[in-house]
Each structure stands twice: as C-alpha cells, then as structure tokens.
Enzyme design. Structure first.
Site, PDB file in Angstrom:
ATOM      1  N   ASP A 133     -45.705   6.656 -12.582  1.00 28.03           N
ATOM      2  CA  ASP A 133     -44.643   6.386 -13.419  1.00 28.03           C
ATOM      3  C   ASP A 133     -43.572   5.540 -12.672  1.00 28.03           C
ATOM      4  O   ASP A 133     -42.838   4.791 -13.233  1.00 28.03           O
ATOM      5  CB  ASP A 133     -44.199   7.842 -14.056  1.00 28.03           C
ATOM      6  CG  ASP A 133     -44.986   8.382 -15.205  1.00 28.03           C
ATOM      7  OD1 ASP A 133     -45.776   7.806 -15.668  1.00 28.03           O
ATOM      8  OD2 ASP A 133     -45.073   9.653 -15.225  1.00 28.03           O
ATOM      9  N   LYS A 154     -47.680  17.821 -16.374  1.00 28.98           N
ATOM     10  CA  LYS A 154     -47.585  16.826 -15.080  1.00 28.98           C
ATOM     11  C   LYS A 154     -46.958  17.693 -13.723  1.00 28.98           C
ATOM     12  O   LYS A 154     -47.393  17.333 -12.716  1.00 28.98           O
ATOM     13  CB  LYS A 154     -46.505  15.849 -15.251  1.00 28.98           C
ATOM     14  CG  LYS A 154     -47.044  14.744 -16.211  1.00 28.98           C
ATOM     15  CD  LYS A 154     -45.955  13.571 -16.301  1.00 28.98           C
ATOM     16  CE  LYS A 154     -46.292  12.377 -17.152  1.00 28.98           C
ATOM     17  NZ  LYS A 154     -45.410  11.396 -17.107  1.00 28.98           N
TER      18      LYS A 154
END
Length: 309
Positions: free
Chosen positions: A107, A71
C-alpha cells in the site's frame, strides 16, 4: 510454464476488484494462473488464516493478498516482515521466500506510485550536501487506521510533513506516536477533526487525503472534510474511496477548481507491486489502470463494499 495460484483474504470480498486486476496483469505478462477470493469472517480468522498460510508454505498457493479487516491480525502469522510492513504495522501481501512466509505492505509504495503518475509527488530530494533548500510539503490525512498509516508513511518517507485527523482524537494521537517512533522523527502530527484543522499545523497545505470510508456506501452523501472548514485554495484532494468514483468530497473540491483523484490508481499500484513479488514481472501501470477502468462493471458503484486499501 508455471501456473500461479493467487488469492485475497478479507471480509467482505465478494465485489473486490483484485481478481480483475490480477487477471488482466497475468494476461499482459502472458502468464497462466488464477486469483481466488477467500472470504474470511473475523470470528473465523485464526483457523482460516492458519489454513491458507499452510497452503502457502506447501506451495499450493503462490501468493496471498490481505485486505480489511485482517491486515493487522496477519502480523502474527508471518515469519518475517519487510521494512514497509514493519513501519506500517500492517500486512497486505504474503509470499514464500526460502521456506519462510514474508509479510509485505505494498500500500505504501502503491500510493506513492500513483502520486508520481499524477505528478503530485513534489520535487525530488536534493543531492547530499546540496545548498538547495526545497519547500516543505504538508498533507492532511483524514483517518488514523491502517490505510491512513500507509499513506502517512509514504509521504513522511519522502520528506512530507503529515497531519492525522480522526473522529477519535485518541486514535490519531496513538497513531502519531507510533509512526513518529518508527520514522525516527516528528514528521507526523495529530490534528483535531472537530476544530480548525489548519490552526496548529502550518500552511500551505499541498494535499488532503481521505483515508476513511466516509463517502462510500452507506455514507455516499457524507463529506469527510468538515463542512464548516473551507478546503484550502491550491490544495490537491485525493480520496482513497474509489466506489463511487466521485465522492462528495471530490465533487466539492472539483467545484472549487481543485485537482482531484480517487483511490483506484493506488489500488492498481499496490496490486501490481504484489504481483511483482509473486511473478517477478511488472506490467505497465498505465496500461493496467486503463484496462481496469474500461472493464469495470458500470454498476460497480452500487455495490455496498469496503475499500480494499
């Protein structure tokens, strides 16, 4: 009708729930498409990421998810970051916009979406110039990695005070400094995981969030919350681990009569927000979550995988 070519980059990804979630979402929206897994070992990340990004630019792919451990590495490969990705310092969703590859982080809103579903989000902010004084909500997050930062941003952006507690205090201090700089305020504090977590943070604590892998394979008998520290009464306990669905932390909290939740709702929330980026459609969160629970492999909890959030 367009055919959506979607996928997930990460390592490992063999037992990811993302294909199931997105296939259910495609069916719910009556769309055609596929969702493939792209296992990308860290030592081959550069060439693998470059190839997939080029496919996105060529519109051979319509959307890509990114999971651990890539990420943060993906930040260097995008043309533009959304505000969420910029603040979190991590990317989990890629899409093409006007010929440019955009890196997003779903997220953050995905976690908040699940808190709202659970009724754990707290009171809404008072209107501007209001004389109403709302209570200060405090949360302790266990961990200081990418998932912990996303949770911290989601809470801090909605007015919560956040404490980050990690095994490595230097990591918690670094994450705290970076988050406060990006959030333009001292809303995040570094806490000592080895000492009294509550001593220098303030009470009451409304929520504890485990954002570490502790509690999943191979640490299924481990508890992310220090054994010597009682879990505060009245607190809600959220564990981003969803495999197994009941970690030792959640079992301990439930035994004390505390409300608990695992991270499956956040996983579905962030997936559907990515799905919306790609297809401009948003299926029912509750309906998809119910379908995923119903369709999950009953032996799923035996798979030694890393969390996707």
């Amino acid at each position: 009708m367009p055919y959506y070519r979607l996928g997930l980059i990460g390592w490992p990804v063999a037992h990811s729930l993302s294909p199931l979630i997105h296939h259910v979402a495609l069916q719910a929206c009556d769309l055609e498409g596929e969702y493939r897994l792209y296992p990308l070992e860290p030592q081959h990340f550069n060439e693998g990421a470059a190839s997939l990004i080029q496919q996105l630019r060529n519109e051979e792919l319509n959307g890509i998810n990114v999971t651990v451990p890539h990420k943060q590495h993906m930040l260097a490969y995008v043309d533009r970051l959304t505000a969420s990705a910029e603040t979190a310092g991590a990317v989990n969703t890629l899409y093409l916009e006007e010929g440019r590859v955009v890196g997003d982080n779903t997220d953050i809103p995905g976690f908040w979406m699940d808190l709202e579903r659970l009724g754990w989000a707290g009171q809404k902010a008072a209107p501007a110039h209001s004389q109403i004084t709302l209570p200060v909500y405090r949360a302790i997050i266990l961990g200081a990695g990418g998932a912990a930062r996303a949770v911290a941003v989601a809470l801090a952006e909605h007015g919560w005070q956040v404490g980050l507690a990690a095994r490595r205090s230097a990591q918690a201090q670094q994450a705290t400094a970076e988050l406060n700089r990006k959030l333009n305020g001292p809303q995040v504090a570094a806490l000592s995981l080895n000492g009294d977590l509550l001593a220098n943070f303030g009470e009451p604590v409304a929520m504890i969030v485990n954002a570490t892998p502790v509690g999943m394979f191979p640490e299924i008998d481990a508890d992310a919350w220090p054994e010597q520290t009682p879990i505060p009464q009245g607190v809600r306990v959220y564990d981003l681990v969803y495999n197994p669905p009941q970690t030792r932390l959640l079992q301990r909290a439930s035994t004390s009569g505390l409300p608990t939740a695992n991270g499956l709702g956040m996983l579905v929330g962030q997936a559907l927000l990515a799905f919306q980026c790609w297809t401009k459609q948003m299926p029912s969160f509750e309906a998809i979550l119910h379908a995923i629970r119903h369709q999950m492999d009953p032996n799923y909890s035996t798979h030694p995988i890393q969390p996707e959030i």
